[in-house]
Structure formats: structure tokens, C-alpha cells
Design a protein around this motif. Structure first.
Motif, mmCIF file in Angstrom:
data_model
loop_
_atom_site.group_PDB
_atom_site.id
_atom_site.type_symbol
_atom_site.label_atom_id
_atom_site.label_comp_id
_atom_site.label_asym_id
_atom_site.label_seq_id
_atom_site.Cartn_x
_atom_site.Cartn_y
_atom_site.Cartn_z
ATOM 1 N N LEU A 86 0.829 -1.206 0.000
ATOM 2 C CA LEU A 86 0.000 0.000 0.000
ATOM 3 C C LEU A 86 0.866 1.260 0.000
ATOM 4 O O LEU A 86 0.472 2.287 -0.561
ATOM 5 N N HIS A 87 2.015 1.186 0.627
ATOM 6 C CA HIS A 87 2.924 2.331 0.630
ATOM 7 C C HIS A 87 3.372 2.648 -0.800
ATOM 8 O O HIS A 87 3.416 3.824 -1.213
ATOM 9 N N LEU A 89 1.666 1.846 -3.492
ATOM 10 C CA LEU A 89 0.478 2.338 -4.184
ATOM 11 C C LEU A 89 0.254 3.824 -3.901
ATOM 12 O O LEU A 89 -0.066 4.602 -4.812
ATOM 13 N N ILE A 90 0.410 4.227 -2.653
ATOM 14 C CA ILE A 90 0.205 5.631 -2.279
ATOM 15 C C ILE A 90 1.161 6.533 -3.048
ATOM 16 O O ILE A 90 0.775 7.594 -3.558
ATOM 17 N N GLN A 91 2.423 6.116 -3.158
ATOM 18 C CA GLN A 91 3.394 6.911 -3.907
ATOM 19 C C GLN A 91 2.987 7.038 -5.373
ATOM 20 O O GLN A 91 3.115 8.103 -5.978
ATOM 21 N N GLU A 92 2.475 5.930 -5.943
ATOM 22 C CA GLU A 92 2.066 5.959 -7.351
ATOM 23 C C GLU A 92 0.835 6.840 -7.553
ATOM 24 O O GLU A 92 0.738 7.567 -8.546
ATOM 25 N N ILE A 93 -0.107 6.788 -6.608
ATOM 26 C CA ILE A 93 -1.315 7.606 -6.723
ATOM 27 C C ILE A 93 -0.974 9.093 -6.626
ATOM 28 O O ILE A 93 -1.509 9.919 -7.361
ATOM 29 N N ILE A 94 -0.063 9.431 -5.718
ATOM 30 C CA ILE A 94 0.323 10.835 -5.552
ATOM 31 C C ILE A 94 0.938 11.390 -6.828
ATOM 32 O O ILE A 94 0.702 12.547 -7.206
ATOM 33 N N SER A 95 1.726 10.564 -7.513
ATOM 34 C CA SER A 95 2.408 11.042 -8.721
ATOM 35 C C SER A 95 1.619 10.812 -10.002
ATOM 36 O O SER A 95 2.068 11.219 -11.076
ATOM 37 N N ALA A 96 0.437 10.178 -9.921
ATOM 38 C CA ALA A 96 -0.371 9.926 -11.124
ATOM 39 C C ALA A 96 -0.803 11.244 -11.751
ATOM 40 O O ALA A 96 -1.227 12.166 -11.056
ATOM 41 N N ARG A 97 -0.741 11.320 -13.092
ATOM 42 C CA ARG A 97 -0.986 12.590 -13.785
ATOM 43 C C ARG A 97 -2.428 12.795 -14.191
ATOM 44 O O ARG A 97 -2.811 13.909 -14.550
#
Length: 264
Positions: A86-87, A89-97
Motif C-alpha cells: 500500500l505504501h 500504491l500511495i506513492q504511485e497515486i500521488i504522482s499519477a498525472r
């Protein structure tokens, strides 16, 4: 069984054990953890010795505690692994464009990490801003403004597994209790809720988890569905789902305008 173990069991006799214990009288003092596993009869005729009964009870409790400890260690390892995933995933969601990427990452992670058969999202459009009051302009300025091309209205392309409805859609009333509680609910949703989130064909849904998305206003709902009635049964732990819902809510709130889906 390894060859050396088989040979040892054939060679070792009761006399060998007795000689070893005679030479090492402190063996059981130094190895007390083996005592609960030993069966030492206490001759009392046909009656059951109180000591023997106590030992039997203690041995049973010891076995139960060992099994419980083993289960707790297994759950702790599973939770640690889930926390790490999940950590990421959170990083990927924050950087999703874009919104499509945010939704795709979320659906894939929930299906993989929480064994959901399917994941659906219901998102509410961003409430349109009120037009600003402009000062009266001259006739010349008004004519120039009229000659300019009207701006093209952007619309959101369809996203798999996602519905985007008006900000004042009737679905808000269906999930009013969910938004009021502000935490994930497990169990079997109502027929109206399932139809709103999954569609009319939801006969195979036996259990589900509803995650509210809200930050200053309701933003949407995520539903995880399963054909197993025990997978998201009422009373299941929802700590990780709550954390993910809160993160997604913040991300959607700062994402920008959520527009209606283009109708082909």
C-alpha cells in the motif's frame, strides 16, 4: 526423514537414554521447555492423579497458546507485507498525472491485495463554480468579446469500472449513512446501492466493502465485491481500507475538476 536420523533412531535404546540422563542430571533443569511435551504416568491405581490431570490441562493450554502465537505471527507478517504494498500504491497515486491512472492503480491494487472479485467506483462531478460578476463594459468591448470563439467544453472520457455522475445525483441519498460514518462498511449492501454501484447484474455478489471518498464534500464511493460471503463479512477489519480511502479522498480533492463522462 534424513538417513542419519533413521540410523540414530535404530541405534538409540532406552539404556542409552538412561545412561545419558544419569551422566547429565541437570538435563531437564536446563531444558525445561521439553517438559510439557513429556508423558510421565503417575501410578494411582484406577484413580486419575490430580497432578497428572493438571499436567494434561497445562499441556493442552500450551498447545493452544503455541497455535495462537503462530497465527498471530502469520497475521503480523501478512499485514507488514500489505502495508509495504500500500505504501508503494500511495506513492504511485500521488504522482499519477490523470484521473484514469489514479482509478486504474486503485482498482488493480484492491483486487490483488484484498482478493476482491471486482472493484467499482462511483465519482461525483466537481460542483461547477458560480460565474464571477463582471463590471459593465462598453458596447465596443462587448462586440469584440462576442466575436471571440466560445471555449470548448472538456469532458471526461469513460474509465473502466467507474461511473461519474452529477454532484447532486440521487446516489448521495443512498450513501448518506456511509458518508455520515466516514469509514468503510463491510457486509451486503442494499439492492439499490448495488444497482447504483455495480449495475443491475449483481446476483453473484455475496459480500462487499464500501469505502466512502469525501473531503469537505462527498467525492464518491468505492465498492469491493466478492462471491464469497465471508470475504467482506460484517465485522471484518477495515483499517487499511480506511487509510486508502482517506488518501484517495485527499488526492481527488486536489486533483482538480472532475468532469462528466462523454456520452457517445
Amino acid at each position: 526423514m534424513q538417513p542419519e536420523q533413521a540410523d540414530l533412531s535404530q541405534v538409540l535404546t532406552d539404556d542409552d537414554v538412561l545412561r545419558f540422563l544419569s551422566r547429565n542430571p541437570e538435563f531437564f533443569v536446563n531444558n525445561q521447555d521439553i517438559l510439557p511435551r513429556l508423558r510421565i504416568p503417575h501410578e494411582t491405581g484406577s484413580a486419575v492423579s490430580l497432578i497428572e490431570r493438571q499436567v494434561s490441562v497445562l499441556r493442552g493450554k500450551c498447545g493452544t497458546l503455541e497455535n495462537s502465537l503462530r497465527d498471530l505471527i502469520g497475521v503480523a507478517r501478512e499485514n507488514e507485507s500489505l502495508h509495504q504494498r500500500l505504501h508503494v500504491l500511495i506513492q504511485e497515486i500521488i504522482s499519477a498525472r490523470n484521473l484514469n491512472k489514479i482509478v486504474d492503480l486503485t482498482r488493480a491494487s484492491l483486487q490483488q491485495n484484498f482478493n476482491a472479485d471486482d472493484v467499482h467506483l462511483l465519482l461525483f462531478c466537481t460542483e461547477p463554480k458560480k460565474p464571477a460578476v463582471r463590471k459593465r463594459t462598453s458596447a465596443v468591448s462587448a462586440a469584440k468579446s462576442a466575436t471571440k470563439a466560445a471555449p470548448r467544453v472538456r469532458t471526461q472520457k469513460p474509465i473502466e469500472g467507474t461511473q461519474i455522475v452529477p454532484h447532486d445525483d440521487s446516489a448521495l441519498e443512498l450513501f448518506s449513512e456511509l458518508f455520515a460514518n466516514a469509514e468503510t462498511i463491510c457486509g451486503l449492501p442494499s439492492e439499490e446501492q448495488l444497482s447504483s454501484l455495480v449495475g443491475q447484474d449483481h446476483s453473484d455478489v455475496a459480500s462487499a466493502a464500501l469505502i466512502p471518498l469525501q473531503h469537505e464534500r462527498p467525492l464518491g464511493v468505492i465498492i469491493l465485491t466478492s462471491r464469497d460471503e465471508s470475504r467482506f463479512a460484517s465485522g471484518k477489519g477495515v483499517m487499511f481500507l480506511n487509510h486508502l480511502g482517506q488518501l484517495l479522498s485527499r488526492r481527488l480533492a486536489t486533483y482538480g475538476t472532475i468532469l462528466p463522462v462523454t456520452v457517445a
